[in-house]
Design a protein around this motif. Structure first.
Motif, PDB file in Angstrom:
ATOM      1  N   VAL A  16       2.581   5.025 -33.734  1.00  0.00           N
ATOM      2  CA  VAL A  16       2.166   5.837 -32.596  1.00  0.00           C
ATOM      3  C   VAL A  16       3.303   6.647 -31.991  1.00  0.00           C
ATOM      4  CG1 VAL A  16       0.215   4.343 -32.052  1.00  0.00           C
ATOM      5  CG2 VAL A  16       2.423   3.927 -30.960  1.00  0.00           C
ATOM      6  N   SER A  19       4.010   7.800 -28.053  1.00  0.00           N
ATOM      7  CA  SER A  19       2.798   7.648 -27.252  1.00  0.00           C
ATOM      8  C   SER A  19       2.901   6.424 -26.347  1.00  0.00           C
ATOM      9  CB  SER A  19       1.572   7.487 -28.163  1.00  0.00           C
ATOM     10  OG  SER A  19       0.427   7.204 -27.402  1.00  0.00           O
ATOM     11  N   SER A  20       2.338   6.552 -25.167  1.00  0.00           N
ATOM     12  CA  SER A  20       2.305   5.405 -24.257  1.00  0.00           C
ATOM     13  C   SER A  20       1.085   4.527 -24.539  1.00  0.00           C
ATOM     14  CB  SER A  20       2.270   5.890 -22.802  1.00  0.00           C
ATOM     15  OG  SER A  20       1.103   6.669 -22.591  1.00  0.00           O
ATOM     16  N   ILE A  21       0.257   4.959 -25.469  1.00  0.00           N
ATOM     17  CA  ILE A  21      -0.960   4.225 -25.802  1.00  0.00           C
ATOM     18  C   ILE A  21      -0.753   3.416 -27.074  1.00  0.00           C
ATOM     19  CG2 ILE A  21      -3.391   4.434 -26.426  1.00  0.00           C
ATOM     20  CD1 ILE A  21      -3.353   7.130 -24.888  1.00  0.00           C
ATOM     21  N   LEU A  22      -0.953   2.118 -26.984  1.00  0.00           N
ATOM     22  CA  LEU A  22      -0.973   1.257 -28.158  1.00  0.00           C
ATOM     23  C   LEU A  22      -2.401   0.759 -28.312  1.00  0.00           C
ATOM     24  CD1 LEU A  22       2.296  -0.876 -27.950  1.00  0.00           C
ATOM     25  CD2 LEU A  22       1.647   0.713 -29.746  1.00  0.00           C
ATOM     26  N   PRO A  23      -3.063   1.098 -29.407  1.00  0.00           N
ATOM     27  CA  PRO A  23      -4.462   0.680 -29.587  1.00  0.00           C
ATOM     28  C   PRO A  23      -4.607  -0.828 -29.582  1.00  0.00           C
ATOM     29  CG  PRO A  23      -3.777   2.206 -31.305  1.00  0.00           C
ATOM     30  CD  PRO A  23      -2.554   1.840 -30.531  1.00  0.00           C
ATOM     31  N   ASP A  24      -5.731  -1.279 -29.107  1.00  0.00           N
ATOM     32  CA  ASP A  24      -6.068  -2.693 -29.091  1.00  0.00           C
ATOM     33  C   ASP A  24      -6.323  -3.150 -30.518  1.00  0.00           C
ATOM     34  OD1 ASP A  24      -6.933  -5.233 -28.566  1.00  0.00           O
ATOM     35  OD2 ASP A  24      -8.692  -4.636 -27.403  1.00  0.00           O
ATOM     36  N   SER A  27     -10.488  -3.945 -32.663  1.00  0.00           N
ATOM     37  CA  SER A  27     -11.215  -2.677 -32.632  1.00  0.00           C
ATOM     38  C   SER A  27     -12.713  -2.844 -32.797  1.00  0.00           C
ATOM     39  CB  SER A  27     -10.689  -1.764 -33.742  1.00  0.00           C
ATOM     40  OG  SER A  27     -10.951  -2.360 -35.006  1.00  0.00           O
ATOM     41  N   LYS A  37       5.623   1.582 -32.556  1.00  0.00           N
ATOM     42  CA  LYS A  37       6.157   2.877 -32.118  1.00  0.00           C
ATOM     43  C   LYS A  37       7.001   3.509 -33.217  1.00  0.00           C
ATOM     44  CE  LYS A  37       5.713   2.493 -27.206  1.00  0.00           C
ATOM     45  NZ  LYS A  37       4.990   3.685 -26.832  1.00  0.00           N
TER      46      LYS A  37
END
Length: 102
Positions: A16, A19-24, A27, A37
């Protein structure tokens, strides 16, 4: 995710970047998801991959194609004055990869 599952993929490794978003990881698609990252090198991940989905950076494309892995490039055509799109189009024309835009 549904398309990957339909094609029997079981694991997804996702870089990612900044990005400040890390997917769960849960899913709901029954595909194991590992998000990170950055790594010093993703060469081992590429070597073990059945399919690589990447941006159209020259290093990413060349490293993946050099490993003999199938490659799907997702181009952000607003980046780098369309150099990514030009690279993806040429590599597609030469039958090295498939590409799409965001």
């Amino acid at each position: 995710m549904q398309l990957l599952k339909a094609r029997a993929y079981q694991h997804l490794f996702l870089q990612v970047g900044r990005s400040s978003i890390l997917p769960d990881s849960d899913s709901g698609h029954k595909i194991t998801l590992e998000a990170f990252k950055f790594k010093d090198s993703i060469a081992e991940d590429i070597k073990c991959a059945d399919l690589v989905i990447s941006h159209a950076g020259a290093v990413s494309c060349l490293e993946t194609l050099g490993a003999g892995k199938p490659l799907l490039v997702v181009v952000n055509d607003k980046c780098m004055d369309n150099h990514q799109l030009e690279l993806a189009k040429q590599l597609h024309q030469d039958s090295h990869l498939l590409y799409c835009t965001v």
